[in-house]
Design a protein around this motif. Structure first.
Motif, PDB file in Angstrom:
ATOM      1  N   SER A 106      10.472 -26.468 -45.560  1.00  0.00           N
ATOM      2  CA  SER A 106      10.447 -25.253 -45.896  1.00  0.00           C
ATOM      3  C   SER A 106       8.402 -24.689 -45.014  1.00  0.00           C
ATOM      4  CB  SER A 106      10.173 -25.510 -47.507  1.00  0.00           C
ATOM      5  OG  SER A 106       9.347 -23.815 -48.257  1.00  0.00           O
ATOM      6  N   PRO A 107       8.841 -23.515 -44.841  1.00  0.00           N
ATOM      7  CA  PRO A 107       7.239 -22.764 -44.329  1.00  0.00           C
ATOM      8  C   PRO A 107       6.625 -22.865 -45.291  1.00  0.00           C
ATOM      9  CG  PRO A 107       8.624 -21.456 -44.955  1.00  0.00           C
ATOM     10  CD  PRO A 107       9.861 -22.617 -44.782  1.00  0.00           C
ATOM     11  N   TYR A 108       6.725 -23.315 -46.612  1.00  0.00           N
ATOM     12  CA  TYR A 108       5.872 -23.516 -47.812  1.00  0.00           C
ATOM     13  C   TYR A 108       4.972 -24.823 -48.533  1.00  0.00           C
ATOM     14  CZ  TYR A 108       8.070 -18.385 -47.775  1.00  0.00           C
ATOM     15  OH  TYR A 108       8.441 -17.183 -47.890  1.00  0.00           O
TER      16      TYR A 108
ATOM     17  N   LYS B 108      12.444 -16.535 -49.982  1.00  0.00           N
ATOM     18  CA  LYS B 108      12.308 -15.226 -50.416  1.00  0.00           C
ATOM     19  C   LYS B 108      12.300 -14.321 -49.288  1.00  0.00           C
ATOM     20  CE  LYS B 108       8.785 -13.346 -52.884  1.00  0.00           C
ATOM     21  NZ  LYS B 108       7.162 -13.247 -53.327  1.00  0.00           N
ATOM     22  N   LEU B 109      11.587 -14.320 -48.008  1.00  0.00           N
ATOM     23  CA  LEU B 109      12.020 -13.018 -47.571  1.00  0.00           C
ATOM     24  C   LEU B 109      12.943 -12.882 -47.472  1.00  0.00           C
ATOM     25  CD1 LEU B 109       7.797 -14.097 -45.799  1.00  0.00           C
ATOM     26  CD2 LEU B 109       9.064 -12.157 -47.569  1.00  0.00           C
TER      27      LEU B 109
ATOM     28  N   GLU C  96      13.136 -18.407 -42.968  1.00  0.00           N
ATOM     29  CA  GLU C  96      12.227 -18.238 -43.881  1.00  0.00           C
ATOM     30  C   GLU C  96      10.417 -18.469 -42.677  1.00  0.00           C
ATOM     31  OE1 GLU C  96      12.749 -16.778 -46.285  1.00  0.00           O
ATOM     32  OE2 GLU C  96      10.418 -16.856 -47.569  1.00  0.00           O
TER      33      GLU C  96
ATOM     34  N   PRO D 219      14.868 -21.556 -52.551  1.00  0.00           N
ATOM     35  CA  PRO D 219      13.015 -22.048 -52.287  1.00  0.00           C
ATOM     36  C   PRO D 219      12.797 -21.324 -50.967  1.00  0.00           C
ATOM     37  CG  PRO D 219      14.907 -23.701 -50.912  1.00  0.00           C
ATOM     38  CD  PRO D 219      15.476 -22.747 -52.192  1.00  0.00           C
TER      39      PRO D 219
END
Lengths: 337, 337, 337, 337
Positions: free
Chosen positions: C135-137, D70-71, D222, D68
């Motif tokens: 995940s980029p987060y 969003k965009l 993402e 997980p």
């Protein structure tokens, strides 16, 4: 059980889900989040397992909290199940090795395996009389005649017998001859057979299906247990993956996972698990190191003439050498062979 | 069959392999390469399928050249098999849709599906009376009572019935009521059941096992065919992969592959194949576009109350809408519905 | 390479295939069977690997006889490759354990792992400064700052460092700090990175891709070797299957398979292989029993605060206990720790 | 996020988990069940994604509630993303077919595909100049020279170009020539490359990794989106399973699943998805029937001479015939070609 609702649901739609849950005698506990509302269904969620809550209007998904099996779970019974077969205790400190040919081919062929595996330390004789074969053109086993050869080998060696049953109609005859019934990987979800086996007072080894999850494996064991038979041994025998170097991928992590989740003994079959005799010894050692309670090993005096599974059968002398190594690894992890 | 020898083998070792091959009535054709010597075994290699050549000393690997199945192969019979069931021809230009509830729950519930699916264009009624359920705590089906409900629905709608059989001991009663027998995914390698079904003069739909290769699938069909029953319909119903968004991964490429390899009709079950009602219509359309001869679809008038598979059941009105779309796609690929 | 022709091919069509094969400097050896004609292509079949013989008209399938990799194969080099890193010999009798945190989070955090793993017998310190995150987060690693923390821990403990490189543009800085480069599972087929790593004189650990076959794994190692770098360590770290109890399915049978096929050292990573700290010790023991040359283990002093992979990290005291058990199993299989 | 606690936890242990959750600015909502206590963590659970709650003492498991990503989610943007490339609108009613050779081999070879695919209705030209090849001995592509050939074909046919980029260091030159960048399956988790591509104002096609879940696929998209580039096309190209009749298993159910979860256009690549030219047409038709917005198809004027992927390449005349069928199916499902 957690019921996640779709965003933007109206109050009366939420109430319908609540009523459905309460209709099964569970309590519903609503919790409103920022992006989703969820309902906790409190009580024995197994009552809801079958109820199609996921297809209820407004329900996004359903997340189970509890395990769906009970009798075979470690929560239900903390202590390890020990199964006594003719004085041999399976599931305790001692590691049991069940060895012999894939298929029973003749009286002599059985003895040619049975005698050396006994000498090398095996405690059970394996051998198939009823064979599940992928092709109708393959050798299908000797049937009752084969059972007779096994019984004769038991007389001579004293080794109790484990052999496979494929069909509820054969149960009586197989039980007459064998000490442990085997339900093979292809029958792990033959629920009629599981139910019949569950009604007997005979130990049963249940092999994991080729693509069964550990949860499905335990649910199949639960089928047997709910009928009354608690003498169940589980056996990891390799799962199907994309890898082609081996016949199956032996999932050894299933061993410690199963030891956590269930009180039943756990065996490993490195012969089917790899499909290659040259990998049997390292994977047998690894299985014991991972915590297995025993092994199922194919041994044939002339693998190149075997009517089934020759490529994965050990010769008796290789088997004997492996047993020496197994003994050392067993001791290293606090077990005995 | 190509037998690849290990490097550095001596002449007499090579001769032993040759003798073994010739012992089965095949010719052995040696070809010495730079790094490997290979032997071509010429003749009906199915004779060797069971012979453990791979465990012969000096043999590195064995590569089969021919398909291991025969009667079901396109090479054996060029023309498509057309199965006539009460006047409905399966395997021809017309696409058949078999629809109805996962489980038979009551007389009313069956009719609530049967009548609308008939009206929407379905040509067979599906419904399970004997149910293979992963958990022993799940609804196991109504058994013979359920078969009676199906028969009553047939009387009213005129739709022939397809229903599953799990156990050789139930065959007689299931045959009495049903027009097509279904052997489910979990029984694709229940060879005893396949053999019994093969002895009957009754069409049978064989569903692909959850982790069966296409070759194993066809070998299971061959089990039925070798016993005499050639009225076999194959059904792709999703295979097990790592993906979790869907219950199974519907392998639609199996459809054109099977149409090449076999002359038998090929169906698709998008309900089990996806496990989600909202994916049934797109995957049904895709199945027909890929060349399937028919579909198996779960329909329930109240999916949220279904005793099994609610999340993958279509409501009758959604089913009817899908049938309209299916008709257009069928025509686009030169078929009719 | 065996080229199987479709049935019923005419002589001139066969000749075209023969000419194509001969055009690559190989000899073509025709063998006519009852149902199929096959052509053996004799010579270095790697020349043909890329040639689209399977799309030649009249060709049914192509069966390779030889392995497609060379430099990394056991046939090319019989003796085990031993890699000397700062005096530590990898690939010999001694088993090496490389341990430390998943991600470098701070100077203190690295030391809190590095000191106890050194005391417990680890011979290398692992830790990620550049992190590949799904995940980029998620926390992406400290980059060069993190490499500095590792270097500081090496100064204090004397443990050489292994750390991952993700991007050819970071190679220079990573090489400056690390003793062994790690190419992670997600980059096993990042061929540009493999090529650059192959040009260096620095040991590299190549991890098996999540769904890589053993053959693809060895071909990726061959990418590095063809550029000149032969100091390659292979690491099995679990493959993707349908099973959900574990993060991946640790394929321990890959260990003896690799030991046969290649001369390179083979490691096992039970932390990523299972994703659960409570399975790390049994699978580490099993890995050694299966013949691995070393282990890669995640250790964190506070797994519950870890910025990545907490659930699979051992606390230092658990790690120390495991090392005691490992020592016994290593000795049982004739190795030392 | 639902945190399930182990049975028998004490009040102060529960409080520690609560404090940890609240420390991230979320609310903790405790719910005591009969067999388990659970805590709902209410708020933006993405904040917790990285926090190792599962390794907290007393925590049994953690169940995420929200997606997980969003965009790229359909929740974030309801309307379909339409990407305008040189006047061609991708993601709308019109289905786009991008066709051409696997590898660029020469100026003539590109034109021999480009001209007929343009005539048959393709709207983009595909072709690889930088090639990710499993073996170091395979043809690695012409590099910038190949890009020049593509550009020349664009001049002649007017077809915009899609071509793959493997390495951040090649981005500049690839961007100079291409209209759409392709990030291939093997680089779906090359996060450095994704980040760089995300900084550009250039449409990008992201192919699903060989064993990527749909969730991982969307997280990789993402990565690109968080950097600013929202012109992302997703492409299903087959996943790895145990089936060997096809090179990969084309997961067409991913198409309707993705159309639900994301607003991005979804393409299908039946050439890589099956690896066999004879399966390309049926699976292309199926892909459109399942709801895909476009197709990626390999076409070669002489597949038997292709330097890569010959077996899965269509000849121009087969491609043209397929386009006719595609047109009919597209119309049947309310699209146009």
């Amino acid at each position: 059980m957690i019921v996640v609702l779709r965003p933007g649901l109206k109050q009366d739609e939420i109430q319908k889900v609540v009523q459905r849950i309460e209709g099964f005698g569970l309590r519903a506990h609503i919790s409103e989040g920022k992006e989703r509302t969820i309902i906790g269904a409190i009580g024995d969620e197994r009552l809801l397992a079958d109820q199609s809550l996921e297809s209820f209007p407004g329900v996004e998904k359903v997340l189970p909290i509890l395990k769906p099996y009970k009798l075979v779970s470690r929560e239900f019974q903390k202590a390890n199940t020990i199964i006594n077969v003719n004085g041999q205790k399976i599931g305790g400190k001692k590691i049991h090795v069940m060895a012999g040919p894939c298929s029973v081919e003749s009286r002599e062929q059985v003895l040619e395996s049975a005698i050396p595996v006994k000498e090398a330390g095996a405690t059970f004789l394996r051998g198939g009389a009823f064979k599940p074969r992928t092709s109708p053109y393959s050798f299908q086993g000797l049937g009752e005649e084969g059972l007779g050869h096994l019984a004769r080998a038991r007389e001579i060696t004293g080794l109790p017998i484990i052999t496979e049953v494929l069909d509820p109609r054969d149960l009586e005859v197989v039980c007459e001859y064998s000490d442990i019934l085997q339900v093979g990987a292809r029958n792990m979800q033959n629920f009629k057979l599981l139910t019949e086996v569950g009604k007997l007072d005979k130990p049963v080894m249940l092999k994991r299906g080729m693509s069964a999850t550990i949860q499905e494996f335990l649910l199949s064991a639960e089928y047997i247990a709910t009928e009354g038979n608690r003498k169940i041994i589980l056996c990891e025998r390799g799962i199907r993956t994309y890898e082609v170097e081996t016949r199956n991928t032996l999932d050894l992590s299933a061993v410690p996972v199963l030891k956590q989740l269930t009180h039943l003994p756990v065996f490993v079959d490195p012969s089917h698990g790899t499909g290659r005799w040259d990998l049997v010894a390292p994977m047998a050692l690894a299985g014991i190191a991972a915590g297995a309670d025993g092994l199922l090993i194919e041994v044939h005096s002339h693998p190149e003439l075997a009517l089934s599974d020759g490529p994965q059968s050990l010769k008796p002398e290789k088997f004997a050498a492996m047993m020496q190594e197994l003994k050392r690894v067993a001791e290293a992890v606090g077990r005995e062979l």
